[in-house]
Design a protein around this motif. Sequence first.
Motif, PDB file in Angstrom:
ATOM      1  N   PRO A   7      36.571  22.107  87.702  1.00  0.00           N
ATOM      2  CA  PRO A   7      35.740  20.909  87.518  1.00  0.00           C
ATOM      3  C   PRO A   7      34.977  20.915  86.198  1.00  0.00           C
ATOM      4  O   PRO A   7      34.750  19.854  85.604  1.00  0.00           O
ATOM      5  CB  PRO A   7      34.779  20.976  88.719  1.00  0.00           C
ATOM      6  N   GLU A   8      34.577  22.094  85.739  1.00  0.00           N
ATOM      7  CA  GLU A   8      33.760  22.178  84.528  1.00  0.00           C
ATOM      8  C   GLU A   8      34.501  21.670  83.293  1.00  0.00           C
ATOM      9  O   GLU A   8      34.004  20.811  82.561  1.00  0.00           O
ATOM     10  CB  GLU A   8      33.306  23.623  84.299  1.00  0.00           C
ATOM     11  N   THR A   9      35.691  22.190  83.052  1.00  0.00           N
ATOM     12  CA  THR A   9      36.436  21.756  81.872  1.00  0.00           C
ATOM     13  C   THR A   9      36.962  20.329  82.036  1.00  0.00           C
ATOM     14  O   THR A   9      37.114  19.598  81.061  1.00  0.00           O
ATOM     15  CB  THR A   9      37.620  22.705  81.580  1.00  0.00           C
ATOM     16  N   ALA A  10      37.223  19.924  83.265  1.00  0.00           N
ATOM     17  CA  ALA A  10      37.643  18.538  83.507  1.00  0.00           C
ATOM     18  C   ALA A  10      36.524  17.582  83.107  1.00  0.00           C
ATOM     19  O   ALA A  10      36.759  16.558  82.456  1.00  0.00           O
ATOM     20  CB  ALA A  10      37.995  18.345  84.978  1.00  0.00           C
ATOM     21  N   SER A  11      35.292  17.932  83.475  1.00  0.00           N
ATOM     22  CA  SER A  11      34.140  17.101  83.155  1.00  0.00           C
ATOM     23  C   SER A  11      33.898  17.032  81.652  1.00  0.00           C
ATOM     24  O   SER A  11      33.642  15.957  81.096  1.00  0.00           O
ATOM     25  CB  SER A  11      32.898  17.652  83.861  1.00  0.00           C
ATOM     26  N   LYS A  12      34.021  18.164  80.975  1.00  0.00           N
ATOM     27  CA  LYS A  12      33.794  18.195  79.525  1.00  0.00           C
ATOM     28  C   LYS A  12      34.827  17.342  78.794  1.00  0.00           C
ATOM     29  O   LYS A  12      34.489  16.581  77.885  1.00  0.00           O
ATOM     30  CB  LYS A  12      33.855  19.637  79.023  1.00  0.00           C
ATOM     31  N   ALA A  13      36.084  17.480  79.179  1.00  0.00           N
ATOM     32  CA  ALA A  13      37.147  16.712  78.542  1.00  0.00           C
ATOM     33  C   ALA A  13      36.956  15.220  78.801  1.00  0.00           C
ATOM     34  O   ALA A  13      37.138  14.388  77.898  1.00  0.00           O
ATOM     35  CB  ALA A  13      38.510  17.174  79.052  1.00  0.00           C
ATOM     36  N   TYR A  14      36.587  14.876  80.032  1.00  0.00           N
ATOM     37  CA  TYR A  14      36.396  13.473  80.400  1.00  0.00           C
ATOM     38  C   TYR A  14      35.261  12.842  79.590  1.00  0.00           C
ATOM     39  O   TYR A  14      35.422  11.767  79.006  1.00  0.00           O
ATOM     40  CB  TYR A  14      36.093  13.365  81.892  1.00  0.00           C
ATOM     41  N   ILE A  15      34.128  13.517  79.527  1.00  0.00           N
ATOM     42  CA  ILE A  15      32.959  12.970  78.833  1.00  0.00           C
ATOM     43  C   ILE A  15      33.235  12.773  77.350  1.00  0.00           C
ATOM     44  O   ILE A  15      32.910  11.727  76.770  1.00  0.00           O
ATOM     45  CB  ILE A  15      31.743  13.897  79.035  1.00  0.00           C
ATOM     46  N   ASP A  16      33.842  13.761  76.717  1.00  0.00           N
ATOM     47  CA  ASP A  16      34.140  13.650  75.285  1.00  0.00           C
ATOM     48  C   ASP A  16      35.155  12.543  75.017  1.00  0.00           C
ATOM     49  O   ASP A  16      35.086  11.858  73.991  1.00  0.00           O
ATOM     50  CB  ASP A  16      34.668  14.980  74.751  1.00  0.00           C
ATOM     51  N   THR A  17      36.095  12.369  75.925  1.00  0.00           N
ATOM     52  CA  THR A  17      37.092  11.308  75.746  1.00  0.00           C
ATOM     53  C   THR A  17      36.458   9.940  75.921  1.00  0.00           C
ATOM     54  O   THR A  17      36.787   8.995  75.189  1.00  0.00           O
ATOM     55  CB  THR A  17      38.258  11.479  76.747  1.00  0.00           C
ATOM     56  N   ILE A  59      44.709  11.099  71.929  1.00  0.00           N
ATOM     57  CA  ILE A  59      43.278  11.343  71.769  1.00  0.00           C
ATOM     58  C   ILE A  59      42.772  12.209  72.922  1.00  0.00           C
ATOM     59  O   ILE A  59      42.104  13.227  72.716  1.00  0.00           O
ATOM     60  CB  ILE A  59      42.499  10.009  71.724  1.00  0.00           C
ATOM     61  N   GLY A  60      43.088  11.787  74.142  1.00  0.00           N
ATOM     62  CA  GLY A  60      42.628  12.526  75.314  1.00  0.00           C
ATOM     63  C   GLY A  60      43.195  13.924  75.396  1.00  0.00           C
ATOM     64  O   GLY A  60      42.491  14.884  75.720  1.00  0.00           O
ATOM     65  N   LEU A  61      44.491  14.066  75.094  1.00  0.00           N
ATOM     66  CA  LEU A  61      45.121  15.384  75.162  1.00  0.00           C
ATOM     67  C   LEU A  61      44.581  16.312  74.080  1.00  0.00           C
ATOM     68  O   LEU A  61      44.397  17.512  74.306  1.00  0.00           O
ATOM     69  CB  LEU A  61      46.636  15.245  75.026  1.00  0.00           C
ATOM     70  N   GLY A  62      44.332  15.760  72.909  1.00  0.00           N
ATOM     71  CA  GLY A  62      43.773  16.573  71.834  1.00  0.00           C
ATOM     72  C   GLY A  62      42.397  17.102  72.181  1.00  0.00           C
ATOM     73  O   GLY A  62      42.065  18.260  71.891  1.00  0.00           O
ATOM     74  N   ILE A  63      41.577  16.273  72.810  1.00  0.00           N
ATOM     75  CA  ILE A  63      40.233  16.697  73.220  1.00  0.00           C
ATOM     76  C   ILE A  63      40.323  17.793  74.281  1.00  0.00           C
ATOM     77  O   ILE A  63      39.622  18.807  74.211  1.00  0.00           O
ATOM     78  CB  ILE A  63      39.434  15.487  73.747  1.00  0.00           C
ATOM     79  N   ALA A  64      41.201  17.599  75.265  1.00  0.00           N
ATOM     80  CA  ALA A  64      41.365  18.599  76.323  1.00  0.00           C
ATOM     81  C   ALA A  64      41.859  19.922  75.741  1.00  0.00           C
ATOM     82  O   ALA A  64      41.364  20.995  76.093  1.00  0.00           O
ATOM     83  CB  ALA A  64      42.342  18.097  77.382  1.00  0.00           C
ATOM     84  N   ALA A  65      42.834  19.845  74.842  1.00  0.00           N
ATOM     85  CA  ALA A  65      43.382  21.058  74.237  1.00  0.00           C
ATOM     86  C   ALA A  65      42.315  21.814  73.448  1.00  0.00           C
ATOM     87  O   ALA A  65      42.279  23.054  73.457  1.00  0.00           O
ATOM     88  CB  ALA A  65      44.556  20.696  73.326  1.00  0.00           C
ATOM     89  N   ARG A  66      41.448  21.078  72.786  1.00  0.00           N
ATOM     90  CA  ARG A  66      40.383  21.717  72.017  1.00  0.00           C
ATOM     91  C   ARG A  66      39.417  22.466  72.934  1.00  0.00           C
ATOM     92  O   ARG A  66      38.998  23.587  72.625  1.00  0.00           O
ATOM     93  CB  ARG A  66      39.632  20.662  71.194  1.00  0.00           C
TER      94      ARG A  66
END
Length: 217
Positions: A7-17, A59-66
């Motif tokens: 949930p933690e990394t999912a939330s971070k990726a979602y918010i930044d996207t 955009i979304g995948l790049g943020i998640a990968a980062r």
Amino acid sequence: MKLVWSPETASKAYIDTVKTCKMLKESDHVELISAMAGGWKPRMIVEAWSSGSNITTSIGLGIAARHLGARYVCIVQNKRSKLEYEAATKDHGLPIPELMVGEAKDVMARLPEVEFMVVDGGRKDLNELFGLAKLSHRGAVLLCTNGKQRFMSGFGWDLVMGDRSRLVRSAVIPVGQGLYIAYVKKNRESEKSSFRNSSRWITRIDQKTGEEHVFRG
């Protein structure tokens, strides 16, 4: 072992996207894809982009990968598509991911175990791309974006993946032009037969974490 949700990394990726895509129309599917990629914590993210499409998914995948420190590869069909993709990426002020150019059979043969893969439904080689993917021993999450027309023409995950893998679960999300999701795992029977029964696969479930551990005996 299987993919485990974070949930933690999912939330971070979602918010930044959300922050990045707030000025874009129809970005809800991008935010969902980014959160999924972040939550499943794949080590290899693969996207197959279609010429003429926008790059919001990238955009979304790049943020998640980062956030994950994962390898992110984008497959384009030819040199013209590569130039088109690079131009669109620069227009949005985004870093260009690792690009691979070529036919599905050549590109997929050069990619190691895939754990998260997104293919634009507008690609004519969609079936081949999914079918040739080397799945991780942890399983893989597969997504088809803009899939409305594709799936109306009779596409099915079981048909694409064949007997080398098994469909654990799938879902259709009514966002964008249709987002089709599948979680697949290697077919253990197929794996065993490829070793001519020289070894056996043993499964153990961790009672505390619920993780499935598979090893050869």
